[in-house]
Design a protein around this motif. Structure first.
Motif, PDB file in Angstrom:
ATOM      1  N   ARG A 281       7.177  31.719  18.063  1.00 13.98           N
ATOM      2  CA  ARG A 281       8.082  32.448  18.945  1.00 13.98           C
ATOM      3  C   ARG A 281       8.789  33.542  18.158  1.00 13.98           C
ATOM      4  N   ARG A 282       9.346  34.511  18.881  1.00 10.83           N
ATOM      5  CA  ARG A 282       9.920  35.688  18.230  1.00 10.83           C
ATOM      6  C   ARG A 282      11.150  36.154  19.020  1.00 10.83           C
ATOM      7  N   ARG A 283      12.142  36.639  18.289  1.00 13.29           N
ATOM      8  CA  ARG A 283      13.317  37.219  18.953  1.00 13.29           C
ATOM      9  C   ARG A 283      12.957  38.586  19.530  1.00 13.29           C
ATOM     10  N   VAL A 284      13.310  38.795  20.791  1.00 13.50           N
ATOM     11  CA  VAL A 284      13.020  40.067  21.462  1.00 13.50           C
ATOM     12  C   VAL A 284      14.255  40.562  22.197  1.00 13.50           C
ATOM     13  N   GLY A 285      14.192  41.805  22.646  1.00 16.10           N
ATOM     14  CA  GLY A 285      15.221  42.358  23.514  1.00 16.10           C
ATOM     15  C   GLY A 285      14.743  42.368  24.948  1.00 16.10           C
ATOM     16  N   LEU A 286      15.648  42.078  25.869  1.00 14.18           N
ATOM     17  CA  LEU A 286      15.342  42.116  27.297  1.00 14.18           C
ATOM     18  C   LEU A 286      16.283  43.096  27.994  1.00 14.18           C
ATOM     19  N   LYS A 287      15.714  43.996  28.782  1.00 18.33           N
ATOM     20  CA  LYS A 287      16.510  44.860  29.652  1.00 18.33           C
ATOM     21  C   LYS A 287      16.404  44.317  31.071  1.00 18.33           C
ATOM     22  N   VAL A 288      17.532  44.108  31.707  1.00 19.65           N
ATOM     23  CA  VAL A 288      17.525  43.580  33.063  1.00 19.65           C
ATOM     24  C   VAL A 288      17.025  44.658  34.028  1.00 19.65           C
ATOM     25  N   THR A 289      16.005  44.314  34.808  1.00 22.46           N
ATOM     26  CA  THR A 289      15.468  45.245  35.807  1.00 22.46           C
ATOM     27  C   THR A 289      15.870  44.823  37.222  1.00 22.46           C
ATOM     28  N   GLY A 290      16.305  43.573  37.354  1.00 20.37           N
ATOM     29  CA  GLY A 290      16.792  43.088  38.647  1.00 20.37           C
ATOM     30  C   GLY A 290      18.294  43.256  38.742  1.00 20.37           C
ATOM     31  N   ARG A 291      18.909  42.476  39.616  1.00 22.86           N
ATOM     32  CA  ARG A 291      20.365  42.557  39.787  1.00 22.86           C
ATOM     33  C   ARG A 291      21.012  41.337  39.164  1.00 22.86           C
ATOM     34  N   GLY A 292      21.992  41.589  38.283  1.00 21.47           N
ATOM     35  CA  GLY A 292      22.696  40.491  37.640  1.00 21.47           C
ATOM     36  C   GLY A 292      22.808  40.690  36.148  1.00 21.47           C
ATOM     37  N   ILE A 293      23.541  39.785  35.519  1.00 23.58           N
ATOM     38  CA  ILE A 293      23.732  39.805  34.062  1.00 23.58           C
ATOM     39  C   ILE A 293      23.189  38.506  33.490  1.00 23.58           C
ATOM     40  N   ILE A 294      22.448  38.627  32.402  1.00 23.30           N
ATOM     41  CA  ILE A 294      21.869  37.461  31.731  1.00 23.30           C
ATOM     42  C   ILE A 294      22.813  37.038  30.611  1.00 23.30           C
ATOM     43  N   ARG A 295      23.055  35.740  30.498  1.00 24.66           N
ATOM     44  CA  ARG A 295      23.855  35.206  29.396  1.00 24.66           C
ATOM     45  C   ARG A 295      22.955  34.380  28.473  1.00 24.66           C
ATOM     46  N   GLU A 296      23.587  33.630  27.541  1.00 20.29           N
ATOM     47  CA  GLU A 296      22.803  32.820  26.604  1.00 20.29           C
ATOM     48  C   GLU A 296      22.352  31.507  27.244  1.00 20.29           C
ATOM     49  N   GLN A 297      21.327  30.922  26.621  1.00 21.67           N
ATOM     50  CA  GLN A 297      20.815  29.604  27.018  1.00 21.67           C
ATOM     51  C   GLN A 297      20.325  29.573  28.464  1.00 21.67           C
ATOM     52  N   GLU A 298      19.609  30.639  28.851  1.00 25.61           N
ATOM     53  CA  GLU A 298      18.990  30.672  30.170  1.00 25.61           C
ATOM     54  C   GLU A 298      17.473  30.776  30.017  1.00 25.61           C
ATOM     55  N   LYS A 299      16.759  30.020  30.825  1.00 24.92           N
ATOM     56  CA  LYS A 299      15.308  29.903  30.683  1.00 24.92           C
ATOM     57  C   LYS A 299      14.607  31.183  31.113  1.00 24.92           C
ATOM     58  N   VAL A 300      13.556  31.526  30.347  1.00 21.60           N
ATOM     59  CA  VAL A 300      12.773  32.727  30.625  1.00 21.60           C
ATOM     60  C   VAL A 300      11.366  32.301  31.069  1.00 21.60           C
ATOM     61  N   PHE A 301      10.855  32.969  32.112  1.00 26.32           N
ATOM     62  CA  PHE A 301       9.557  32.608  32.691  1.00 26.32           C
ATOM     63  C   PHE A 301       8.641  33.825  32.794  1.00 26.32           C
ATOM     64  N   ALA A 302       7.334  33.560  32.718  1.00 24.18           N
ATOM     65  CA  ALA A 302       6.302  34.566  32.989  1.00 24.18           C
ATOM     66  C   ALA A 302       5.028  33.812  33.362  1.00 24.18           C
ATOM     67  N   ASP A 303       4.240  34.419  34.240  1.00 23.81           N
ATOM     68  CA  ASP A 303       2.983  33.782  34.685  1.00 23.81           C
ATOM     69  C   ASP A 303       3.208  32.364  35.202  1.00 23.81           C
ATOM     70  N   GLY A 304       4.384  32.138  35.793  1.00 24.32           N
ATOM     71  CA  GLY A 304       4.656  30.838  36.383  1.00 24.32           C
ATOM     72  C   GLY A 304       4.998  29.732  35.414  1.00 24.32           C
ATOM     73  N   LYS A 305       5.221  30.082  34.116  1.00 24.37           N
ATOM     74  CA  LYS A 305       5.580  29.030  33.153  1.00 24.37           C
ATOM     75  C   LYS A 305       6.769  29.447  32.298  1.00 24.37           C
ATOM     76  N   GLU A 306       7.440  28.461  31.757  1.00 27.36           N
ATOM     77  CA  GLU A 306       8.587  28.721  30.899  1.00 27.36           C
ATOM     78  C   GLU A 306       8.092  29.190  29.536  1.00 27.36           C
ATOM     79  N   ILE A 307       8.618  30.339  29.083  1.00 28.64           N
ATOM     80  CA  ILE A 307       8.112  30.936  27.840  1.00 28.64           C
ATOM     81  C   ILE A 307       9.186  31.116  26.776  1.00 28.64           C
ATOM     82  N   GLY A 308      10.427  30.719  27.078  1.00 27.62           N
ATOM     83  CA  GLY A 308      11.468  30.883  26.061  1.00 27.62           C
ATOM     84  C   GLY A 308      12.855  30.708  26.628  1.00 27.62           C
ATOM     85  N   ILE A 309      13.834  31.111  25.812  1.00 25.04           N
ATOM     86  CA  ILE A 309      15.254  30.928  26.165  1.00 25.04           C
ATOM     87  C   ILE A 309      16.047  32.137  25.685  1.00 25.04           C
ATOM     88  N   THR A 310      17.032  32.551  26.467  1.00 29.51           N
ATOM     89  CA  THR A 310      17.900  33.641  26.009  1.00 29.51           C
ATOM     90  C   THR A 310      18.887  33.104  24.975  1.00 29.51           C
TER      91      THR A 310
END
Length: 363
Positions: A281-310
């Motif tokens: 796994r690798r630390r990355v930057g995320l830019k929010v494209t939807g509506r809302g603010i992301i905080r820490e310790q929130e699950k990240v998903f892609a292709d229908g599966k969990e792929i990491g944590i903020t």
């Protein structure tokens, strides 16, 4: 019960909103608010009390050998007054803390550690010291003030002769004096801006704080709190202990490989890092494209599966959009990858973008 830094009364005088943090009572913001403080640092200058940080003096004929075993970076070829960043790992390769080492002179080193880890770090250092080396906790004797922003140099130059200011990034003048106040000045910081960090005896902190504020008044210098310190460091994608690294996260996973010298003969945690192989796994930057603010310790998903944590997230005042850092599986860590973050049972769209989010223009 929380301690007060030597500048506590200054924060109260300036109407700082005091909160408990890392065992201390510190201002989270002043009357002008976090956004105004953040923008002052990006456009002019801000003054921070960082006296809650810990300081350790290392001396002895085997001081260098102790540093090189305790820390992942290599401290062999440092000049007097040079500073060097390093993680400090446990035997399993996780991060105990990240810290900065200053070389005062041969066999004399000044180490700055995170406030919340001060006692843990010092105990670890003492437990692993060997041969002729002596660690001394100076934290209660030292105050630290950070002057950060594009006008930091011209403000400090009103008090300190130009020839007594450090010139290179991550260098320091280890013995200086202004108005009978002895200090160390380093060209370092935690905001993504040009700036300085000043160390002095606790009894001189209030006077130094007033001198700096007065010198910078016409340049827009204002006192800043913990809130702006956090939004600034996140815009600059600077990792924070307890968020982007901890006892389970390795420095290689969180993008600190530049400070991990695997060609050193040995250091605590080296074998574990070798045995783990390439990070998954690798630390990355995320830019929010939807509506809302992301905080820490929130699950990240892609292709229908969990792929990491903020690991950290907020609205970035200077950039004008919400962003976060996250630890993602490497196959999803490429720039442009579309992801979703679960926030209070709602999915918010985001995209992997390069870090740092903000990078100052060098003069």
């Amino acid at each position: 019960m929380e301690k007060k830094t030597p500048l506590y009364d200054k924060h109260v005088e300036n109407h700082g909103k005091i909160v408990p943090f890392a065992g201390y009572l510190l201002p989270v913001q002043y009357e002008q608010g976090v956004i105004a403080e953040h923008m002052a640092v990006r456009k002019a200058c801000g003054l921070f009390d960082v006296s809650h940080m810990g300081e350790v003096l290392l001396t002895g004929r085997d001081a260098l050998a102790n540093l090189n075993m305790l820390l992942t970076n290599d401290f062999t070829n440092m000049y007097d007054g040079q500073a060097r960043y390093s993680p400090m790992c446990n035997e399993s390769g996780g991060v105990i803390d990240d810290l900065i080492v200053y070389k005062i002179r041969e066999n004399h080193y000044f180490i700055v550690v995170n406030a919340s880890n001060r006692e843990k770090d010092f105990a670890w250092m003492k437990e692993h010291q060997f041969a002729d080396a002596y660690f001394e906790d100076l934290s209660d004797q030292v105050a630290q003030i950070a002057l950060q922003g594009p006008k930091a140099h011209e403000i400090l130059a009103k008090l300190v002769p130009e020839e007594e200011l450090p010139k290179k990034y991550y260098s320091a003048v280890m013995e200086g004096k202004v108005k009978d106040i002895s200090y160390i000045i380093s060209k370092t910081g935690y905001t993504g801006e040009d700036g300085y960090e000043l160390y002095m005896g606790t009894g001189d902190a209030g006077r130094m704080w007033d001198l700096l504020l007065e010198a910078g008044r016409e340049d827009g210098l204002i006192p800043c709190g913990l809130g702006a310190r956090d939004t600034l460091r996140l815009e600059a994608a600077m990792p924070l202990y307890g968020h982007e690294m901890n006892d389970e996260i390795t420095p290689l996973e969180t993008g600190l490989g530049f400070a991990v010298k695997m060609n050193k003969e040995d250091f605590i945690g080296k074998k574990a890092l070798v045995d783990r192989g390439e990070p998954s796994r690798r630390r990355v930057g995320l830019k929010v494209t939807g509506r809302g603010i992301i905080r820490e310790q929130e699950k990240v998903f892609a292709d229908g599966k969990e792929i990491g944590i903020t690991t950290s997230g907020t609205h970035c005042p200077y950039l004008g959009y919400p962003a976060a850092m996250a630890l993602l599986l490497v196959e999803y860590a490429g720039v442009g990858t579309k992801v979703e973050v679960e926030v209070r049972n709602r999915m918010i769209g985001a995209e992997v973008i390069p870090i740092p989010f903000y990078k100052r223009e060098k003069k």
